[in-house]
Scaffold this active site. Structure first.
Site, short mmCIF file in Angstrom:
data_model
loop_
_atom_site.label_atom_id
_atom_site.label_comp_id
_atom_site.label_asym_id
_atom_site.label_seq_id
_atom_site.Cartn_x
_atom_site.Cartn_y
_atom_site.Cartn_z
N HIS A 250 0.85 -1.19 0.00
CA HIS A 250 0.00 0.00 0.00
C HIS A 250 0.88 1.24 0.00
O HIS A 250 1.94 1.23 0.63
CB HIS A 250 -0.89 0.00 1.25
CG HIS A 250 -2.06 0.91 1.11
ND1 HIS A 250 -1.99 2.25 1.36
CD2 HIS A 250 -3.32 0.66 0.69
CE1 HIS A 250 -3.16 2.79 1.12
NE2 HIS A 250 -3.99 1.86 0.70
N ASP B 257 -7.67 -5.79 0.52
CA ASP B 257 -8.14 -6.77 -0.47
C ASP B 257 -7.67 -8.19 -0.18
O ASP B 257 -8.12 -9.13 -0.81
CB ASP B 257 -7.68 -6.36 -1.87
CG ASP B 257 -8.33 -5.07 -2.28
OD1 ASP B 257 -9.55 -4.95 -2.07
OD2 ASP B 257 -7.64 -4.18 -2.78
N1 COA Z 1 4.20 -7.68 -3.95
C1 COA Z 1 5.55 -7.67 -3.95
N2 COA Z 1 6.27 -6.54 -3.81
C2 COA Z 1 5.60 -5.39 -3.68
C3 COA Z 1 4.20 -5.35 -3.67
C4 COA Z 1 3.50 -6.55 -3.82
N3 COA Z 1 2.15 -6.57 -3.85
N4 COA Z 1 3.80 -4.07 -3.53
C5 COA Z 1 4.91 -3.34 -3.46
N5 COA Z 1 6.02 -4.13 -3.54
C6 COA Z 1 7.41 -3.69 -3.54
C7 COA Z 1 7.76 -3.09 -4.89
O1 COA Z 1 8.24 -4.06 -5.79
C8 COA Z 1 8.77 -2.06 -4.51
O2 COA Z 1 10.00 -2.71 -4.31
P1 COA Z 1 11.41 -2.00 -4.66
O3 COA Z 1 11.50 -0.81 -3.75
O4 COA Z 1 12.42 -3.06 -4.41
O5 COA Z 1 11.31 -1.59 -6.11
C9 COA Z 1 8.29 -1.54 -3.17
O6 COA Z 1 7.52 -2.62 -2.60
C10 COA Z 1 7.43 -0.31 -3.29
O7 COA Z 1 6.34 -0.63 -4.16
P2 COA Z 1 5.63 0.37 -5.18
O8 COA Z 1 5.03 -0.43 -6.29
O9 COA Z 1 6.58 1.45 -5.53
O10 COA Z 1 4.50 0.94 -4.29
P3 COA Z 1 3.31 1.87 -4.76
O11 COA Z 1 3.00 2.71 -3.58
O12 COA Z 1 3.62 2.56 -6.04
O13 COA Z 1 2.15 0.86 -5.09
C11 COA Z 1 0.39 -0.66 -4.75
C12 COA Z 1 1.19 0.49 -4.16
C13 COA Z 1 -0.81 -0.94 -3.86
C14 COA Z 1 -0.13 -0.26 -6.15
C15 COA Z 1 1.32 -1.90 -4.86
O14 COA Z 1 1.71 -2.27 -3.55
C16 COA Z 1 0.65 -3.05 -5.58
O15 COA Z 1 0.69 -3.11 -6.80
N6 COA Z 1 0.04 -4.01 -4.81
C17 COA Z 1 -0.66 -5.12 -5.42
C18 COA Z 1 -2.05 -4.70 -5.86
C19 COA Z 1 -2.97 -4.46 -4.70
O16 COA Z 1 -3.08 -5.28 -3.79
N7 COA Z 1 -3.67 -3.32 -4.73
C20 COA Z 1 -4.67 -2.97 -3.74
C21 COA Z 1 -4.27 -1.77 -2.98
S1 COA Z 1 -5.42 -1.45 -1.67
#
Ligand code: COA
Length: 383
Positions: free
Chosen positions: A265, A319
């Site tokens: 998140h 979720d």
């Molecule tokens: N699984 C594995 N690694 C994850 C992850 C996940 N679900 N979510 C984040 N990370 C890791 C990223 O790879 C990144 O690693 P790095 O620093 O080594 O590159 C780090 O954590 C930061 O992630 P980032 O994608 O930059 O975070 P964000 O704030 O841009 O994205 C979400 C947030 C929610 C979009 C992202 O966590 C995600 O795609 N989650 C899965 C989808 C989901 O469950 N969405 C519902 C949200 S309520």
């Protein structure tokens, strides 16, 4: 570009996009409060109708206000006959979020006015939208199964009536409570993508139906509300707790940036408080029955992922367990995100109403990275 432009931040991370008094998150302490009240307390002690009022009006309602609001919601559940006809025109294979977005946009064609300068009319539209979401979702869920659309029942509350319109029977008190709590837990979450969308679209002063339908579109994506559906599919694909580790190892080997659905998140760097409450509900639901395989798989996935991603602050979000709970309630997988929307509409509307107070149209800057002074080559001279 003017000198005082704030430098581009991908995803607008840490950029304040509005002043808001609706909800607050402390992502390090797992705190989420609606108008200052802990979401866990609301999920356990309030009801969706009361929480929706709290979000949109700013204070808990008096007994009289709640009774009147509840009455108004019940009166506005039925949608225009032609909206039902519209829903019948979609293919049975359509995703329910696409149908919901289209139906909400279409409401603008049936319910005037088109101006948003009358607070009483704005409130009426907010009541109508909150009341109509369950009707629209349930109508398509039945139509695509070739079933008759059920009229809303004014003797049932918001959650129970939705369940009735979906399944044609009343929920048990325990099921009603879980569904109601899920709606409360999803009702608001400050400046997320769909809420920001509602505010951005609302800032050009179209009808609330335009702003809210845009928010539905934003919620549909797998990085936002669509993650609950993707998360359950992922649990089913894994196939059991003993397969979690090999599944994850293989996924990471293929793509080191692989994202586990239902984890991570932007704001929470600990387990999302809503996931904790949903897990409690799941435990209660499965106390007397065998735990479903998806739940056992989710527990193991949470455990394994904590060891790998915990260091990055990536833990279960809302979720992660919601899909397991909805599945246990017999809800089809692609109706999970529409249920999120049924809950979230109160938050979107609270932000839309707040945006209208002292509105300024959103018009950010960009960091232009394209070409300049490119000569135009007539078509006949191009290869
Ligand atoms: N699984 C594995 N690694 C994850 C992850 C996940 N679900 N979510 C984040 N990370 C890791 C990223 O790879 C990144 O690693 P790095 O620093 O080594 O590159 C780090 O954590 C930061 O992630 P980032 O994608 O930059 O975070 P964000 O704030 O841009 O994205 C979400 C947030 C929610 C979009 C992202 O966590 C995600 O795609 N989650 C899965 C989808 C989901 O469950 N969405 C519902 C949200 S309520």
């Amino acid at each position: 570009m003017t000198a005082d432009v704030v430098k581009f931040r991908p995803g607008l991370e840490n950029v304040e996009a509005a002043k808001s008094a609706i909800s607050e998150i402390d992502g390090k302490r797992a705190v989420l409060e609606y108008r200052g009240i802990a979401v866990e307390t609301l999920a356990k002690e309030s009801c969706y109708e009361e929480t929706a009022w709290l979000l949109m009006k700013g204070e808990l309602p008096t007994q009289k206000q709640l009774a009147e609001f509840d009455h108004d919601l019940r009166q506005h559940r039925a949608v225009h006959l032609k909206l039902k006809d519209l829903i019948k025109t979609f293919p049975a294979t359509a995703h329910p979020m696409d149908v919901l977005q289209s139906s909400v946009a279409a409401m603008g064609a049936y319910y005037p006015p088109r101006v948003v300068n009358d607070p009483a009319a704005n409130w009426n539209a907010a009541v109508r939208l909150t009341a109509a979401f369950p009707t629209l979702v349930a109508a398509f869920a039945r139509v695509r199964r070739g079933e008759e659309v059920l009229e809303p029942r004014a003797d049932l509350d918001h959650a129970a009536n939705f369940y009735y319109m979906l399944f044609g029977k009343e929920p048990t008190p325990a099921t009603r409570k879980v569904l109601d709590a899920c709606l409360i837990l999803h009702a608001e979450h400050n400046m997320n993508a769909s809420t920001f969308t509602a505010r951005v679209v609302g800032s050009s002063l179209p009808t609330p139906f335009a702003a809210i339908s845009a928010a539905v579109g934003s919620l549909a994506g797998p990085l936002h509300g669509g993650a609950n559906e993707a998360c359950l599919q992922q649990l089913e694909q894994i196939g059991g707790p003993e397969k979690v580790k090999p599944w994850l190892d293989a996924a990471i080997a293929k793509d080191s940036k692989f994202k586990v659905m239902g984890l991570g998140h932007r704001v929470y760097k600990v387990k999302d408080p809503r996931a904790t409450v949903l897990q409690e509900f799941a435990e209660q639901m499965f106390a007397e029955t065998a735990r479903p395989k998806t739940y056992e798989t989710a527990l193991e996935l949470e455990r394994v992922c904590a060891g790998i991603y915990g260091v990055k602050g990536v833990y279960p979000n809302v979720d992660f367990y919601s899909g397991v709970v909805y599945q246990a309630l017999g809800i089809p997988t692609d109706v999970f995100t529409p249920i999120f929307a049924i809950g979230r509409v109160a938050g979107w509307l609270a932000h839309w109403l707040e945006q209208l107070q002292g509105n300024r149209i959103y018009r950010p800057e960009q960091d232009y990275t394209g070409k300049a002074n490119v000569p135009y080559v007539p078509l006949e001279k191009r290869p």
